[in-house]
Write a protein that holds these residues in place. Structure first.
Motif, short mmCIF file in Angstrom:
data_model
loop_
_atom_site.label_atom_id
_atom_site.label_comp_id
_atom_site.label_asym_id
_atom_site.label_seq_id
_atom_site.Cartn_x
_atom_site.Cartn_y
_atom_site.Cartn_z
N SER A 24 0.81 -1.22 0.00
CA SER A 24 0.00 0.00 0.00
C SER A 24 0.85 1.27 0.00
O SER A 24 0.45 2.28 -0.60
N TRP A 108 -6.78 -1.13 9.25
CA TRP A 108 -6.62 0.31 9.05
C TRP A 108 -7.25 0.77 7.75
O TRP A 108 -7.43 0.01 6.80
N ASN A 109 -7.55 2.05 7.74
CA ASN A 109 -8.00 2.73 6.52
C ASN A 109 -6.76 3.38 5.88
O ASN A 109 -6.03 4.12 6.54
N ASP A 110 -6.51 3.07 4.60
CA ASP A 110 -5.28 3.54 3.94
C ASP A 110 -5.12 5.06 4.02
O ASP A 110 -4.03 5.57 4.30
N GLU A 112 -6.49 7.19 6.19
CA GLU A 112 -6.26 7.61 7.58
C GLU A 112 -4.81 7.34 7.99
O GLU A 112 -4.14 8.20 8.59
#
Length: 359
Positions: A24, A108-110, A112
């Motif tokens: 990511s 997790w949210n990328d 964030e």
């Protein structure tokens, strides 16, 4: 221009999370991954990491425990905690001890996490910039202090010559031969010499490393009275020293403290006072020396008592440099001493000092 490469270390005991994180963010950051806290520590030892992300729930060492373990050895990297469950106590403990900058829940949210890493890097950069600016200011301040010391030292040599010439004029009975000119020269020279000595005292007090030696207060006080009372023979001193045991302390700073206070007690006597008095009481104990210096001079207004130890503070009545009592307070701070003052404009001033016995 390309943005600076941010070095991020991610520690997690799950290979899938490490792979997903690297996939990511590898285009945006310089990524380092570790499967355990021990492996993460090895990376820290060889790479200048700026942001550390650690999973809280790891088998041998939790994320919070890892952050605490590197607080002293690696204080600069900004820490982000990933947690997949609610562990309020661990989070509160980490935040209270300053071990983490932010925590993010898993999965997790990328976006964030990306924003958190950016903000963490900004915090890291601000910390390093602040440290560099402080170091630069300290260097500039040190150079300025050394310059002032050097100039003051060089100025004093010709000034001492001028004072010596005035004394020769006195010896040859020519002091009053030119009206008030010699008196004016002497007054201005003594005033300038006083300011220079205060400047040198201030510099030496800041720079001199404390050296402990044995102190005989009776001898020290007698010598200081002789030095400071030469220009005013009207002030009567009463000295009472009780010292039945050895006292060890920083002779230079104790001499500066007592010298300034004795000088002030003489200088700020009432002009029309017929019975000028200064009482010095010293009692030396095993733990500390208690010193009291009292005068019947012009006193200090109540509203000025809290300001007299401030640098360059001057009242309308006391026309000094504004450095003497400031230097006294600074010197006492260096040797863990304490000072208190009580004063009355009618009856004079008392300074009470305690100095630890370093023996």
């Amino acid at each position: 221009m390309r943005p600076p490469s941010v070095r991020v270390l991610y520690i997690d005991d799950e290979e899938n999370n490490l792979s997903a994180f690297k996939a990511s963010f590898r285009r945006q950051y310089e990524i380092y991954t570790a499967i355990s806290a021990a492996d993460g520590l090895k990376i820290l030892q060889s790479v200048d990491i700026q942001v550390i992300i650690a999973d809280q729930k790891m088998p041998n060492t939790t994320g919070v425990e890892f952050f605490k373990s590197i607080t002293e050895t690696y204080p600069d990297p900004i820490r982000i905690l990933l947690t997949g469950y609610t562990d309020i106590e661990a989070l509160a403990d980490a935040i209270n001890h300053g071990d983490i900058y932010r925590y993010i829940t898993k999965p997790w949210n990328d976006l964030e996490l990306h924003n958190s890493i950016k903000n963490a890097y900004d915090a890291y950069k601000a910390k390093i910039d602040l440290r560099n600016k402080i170091a630069e200011l300290e260097k500039t301040n040190d150079e300025l202090n050394r310059f002032i010391y050097s100039i003051s030292h060089e100025l004093r040599a010709p000034l001492v010559s001028v004072i010596g010439i005035v004394n020769l004029v006195k010896l040859e009975n020519m002091y009053n031969s030119s009206g008030e000119y010699w008196s004016l020269i002497e007054t201005c020279s003594n005033k300038l010499d006083y300011y220079i000595q205060k400047t040198l005292q201030y510099y030496k007090n800041n720079k001199t490393v404390a050296e402990t030696s044995e102190i005989d207060f009776k001898t020290l006080v007698t010598e200081l009275i002789e030095v400071h009372a030469y220009a005013d023979k009207d002030t009567q001193f009463t000295v009472n020293v009780v010292q039945n045991m050895p006292f060890k302390g920083d002779l230079f700073r104790i001499e500066v403290i007592l010298g300034n206070l004795i000088s002030n007690a003489i200088k700020y006597q009432k002009v029309n006072e017929l019975n000028k008095k200064v009482n010095i009481d010293i009692e030396v104990g095993a733990a500390l020396a208690e010193i009291s210096i009292s005068d019947n001079g012009m006193g200090i207004l109540n509203e000025h008592l809290e300001k007299i130890f401030t640098q360059f503070f001057k009242s309308k009545v006391h026309h000094g440099s504004g450095l003497g009592l400031f230097i006294v307070k600074e010197a006492l701070n260096k040797i863990n001493g304490r000072i208190a003052v009580s004063s009355d404009v009618d009856n004079g001033t008392t300074f009470t000092i305690t100095i630890p016995n370093a023996k």
